[in-house]
Design a protein around this motif. Structure first.
Motif, PDB file in Angstrom:
ATOM      1  N   VAL A  80       0.796  -1.035  -0.113  1.00 36.61           N
ATOM      2  CA  VAL A  80       0.069   0.006   0.091  1.00 36.61           C
ATOM      3  C   VAL A  80       1.004   1.230  -0.044  1.00 36.61           C
ATOM      4  CG1 VAL A  80      -1.610   1.171   1.350  1.00 36.61           C
ATOM      5  CG2 VAL A  80      -1.966  -1.253   1.339  1.00 36.61           C
ATOM      6  N   ARG A  81       0.268   2.046  -0.798  1.00 30.87           N
ATOM      7  CA  ARG A  81       1.310   3.521  -0.828  1.00 30.87           C
ATOM      8  C   ARG A  81       1.181   4.170   0.532  1.00 30.87           C
ATOM      9  NH1 ARG A  81      -0.520   7.899  -0.554  1.00 30.87           N
ATOM     10  NH2 ARG A  81       0.239  10.074  -1.200  1.00 30.87           N
ATOM     11  N   VAL A  82       2.577   4.430   1.130  1.00 22.57           N
ATOM     12  CA  VAL A  82       2.754   5.180   2.218  1.00 22.57           C
ATOM     13  C   VAL A  82       1.955   6.638   2.356  1.00 22.57           C
ATOM     14  CG1 VAL A  82       4.151   6.201   3.984  1.00 22.57           C
ATOM     15  CG2 VAL A  82       4.771   3.865   2.782  1.00 22.57           C
ATOM     16  N   ASP A  83       0.963   6.876   3.026  1.00 20.17           N
ATOM     17  CA  ASP A  83       0.521   8.031   3.478  1.00 20.17           C
ATOM     18  C   ASP A  83       1.289   9.055   4.764  1.00 20.17           C
ATOM     19  OD1 ASP A  83      -1.124  10.398   3.664  1.00 20.17           O
ATOM     20  OD2 ASP A  83      -2.901   9.168   4.437  1.00 20.17           O
ATOM     21  N   ALA A  84       2.026   9.757   3.894  1.00 21.00           N
ATOM     22  CA  ALA A  84       2.983  10.745   5.052  1.00 21.00           C
ATOM     23  C   ALA A  84       2.359  12.073   5.107  1.00 21.00           C
ATOM     24  CB  ALA A  84       4.374  10.636   4.635  1.00 21.00           C
ATOM     25  N   SER A  85       1.322  12.283   4.560  1.00 22.06           N
ATOM     26  CA  SER A  85       0.854  13.550   4.813  1.00 22.06           C
ATOM     27  C   SER A  85       0.182  13.920   6.234  1.00 22.06           C
ATOM     28  CB  SER A  85      -0.311  13.857   3.740  1.00 22.06           C
ATOM     29  OG  SER A  85      -1.636  13.079   3.862  1.00 22.06           O
ATOM     30  N   SER A  86      -0.077  15.302   6.606  1.00 20.05           N
ATOM     31  CA  SER A  86      -0.253  15.559   8.053  1.00 20.05           C
ATOM     32  C   SER A  86      -0.313  16.909   7.918  1.00 20.05           C
ATOM     33  CB  SER A  86       0.700  14.868   8.964  1.00 20.05           C
ATOM     34  OG  SER A  86       0.160  15.321  10.257  1.00 20.05           O
ATOM     35  N   VAL A  87      -1.209  17.417   8.977  1.00 22.42           N
ATOM     36  CA  VAL A  87      -1.222  18.677   9.627  1.00 22.42           C
ATOM     37  C   VAL A  87      -0.577  18.614  10.761  1.00 22.42           C
ATOM     38  CG1 VAL A  87      -2.888  20.811  10.086  1.00 22.42           C
ATOM     39  CG2 VAL A  87      -3.427  19.300   8.162  1.00 22.42           C
ATOM     40  N   PRO A  88       0.733  18.969  11.053  1.00 21.62           N
ATOM     41  CA  PRO A  88       1.165  18.929  12.426  1.00 21.62           C
ATOM     42  C   PRO A  88       0.976  19.630  13.531  1.00 21.62           C
ATOM     43  CG  PRO A  88       2.979  19.673  10.846  1.00 21.62           C
ATOM     44  CD  PRO A  88       1.396  19.611  10.004  1.00 21.62           C
ATOM     45  N   PHE A  89       0.072  20.648  13.309  1.00 18.59           N
ATOM     46  CA  PHE A  89      -0.218  21.704  14.690  1.00 18.59           C
ATOM     47  C   PHE A  89       0.887  21.599  15.405  1.00 18.59           C
ATOM     48  CE2 PHE A  89      -4.040  18.569  13.631  1.00 18.59           C
ATOM     49  CZ  PHE A  89      -5.028  19.814  13.196  1.00 18.59           C
TER      50      PHE A  89
END
Length: 190
Positions: free
Chosen positions: A95-104
């Motif tokens: 599965v493609r790694v999802d490294a997206s985030s809103v780090p706050f």
């Protein structure tokens, strides 16, 4: 582990205190949305609406650990995460790694990052990260913990030499500390 990574970043890179985890009984039947990737499992187990975990994990811990998911436990870059069969141990899918985030990084921060590189750039531009870096360097160079009332001006000067002006850099900050009178003159207590 994104949870350990996220809490360490929050504590060591932002100088924030986190409360110890609350007592929570994790059920084996937590519904996971999507393939059973590390991220999906963590979200399912720690961001359950109404649970004691969600208040810290959803905005403080998990978003700081997810942007580095493109790196495996050896620090190698990866774009795919292998999903293993629980009984045989064989890889069932990638599965493609999802490294997206809103780090706050701060309470009013809503910037999105896509990977570890954009995350590190976002950290480097944040006041919270740089302020914590200054505190750590002060403690190292002075061999003591800062007193905000007595050392506030020194900390502000260090912060200014790190982030403000044309010559702002780590090197300028280190030089400003090394050239300060209290660094050059040490008193030895009996």
């Amino acid at each position: 582990n994104p949870i350990i990574r996220g809490s360490r970043i929050r504590k060591d890179y932002f100088c924030e205190n986190l409360q110890p985890p609350a007592a929570f009984n994790l059920s084996d039947t937590v519904p996971i949305v999507g393939p059973p990737t590390i991220r999906n499992i963590i979200v399912a187990n720690t961001e359950i609406p109404g649970s004691v975990c969600v208040s810290c994990h959803k905005n403080s811990i998990n978003p700081l650990g997810f942007p580095l998911e493109n790196y495996d436990s050896f620090g190698r870059y990866r774009s795919q995460e292998a999903i293993y069969d629980k009984t045989s141990g064989a890889v069932t899918q990638s599965v493609r790694v999802d490294a997206s985030s809103v780090p706050f990084v701060s309470s009013n921060d809503s910037a999105s990052v896509d990977d570890g590189v954009t995350f590190s750039q976002h950290l480097g531009n944040s006041i919270e990260y740089n302020s914590c870096f200054v505190r750590h360097y002060f403690r190292f160079s002075q061999a003591r913990v800062e007193d905000n009332a007595a050392d506030g001006c020194k900390l502000n000067h260090m912060m200014g030499s790190l982030v403000s002006g044309d010559k702002a850099s780590i090197q300028t900050m280190v030089k400003s500390v090394a050239n300060s009178p209290d660094f050059q003159t040490r008193t030895i207590s009996p």
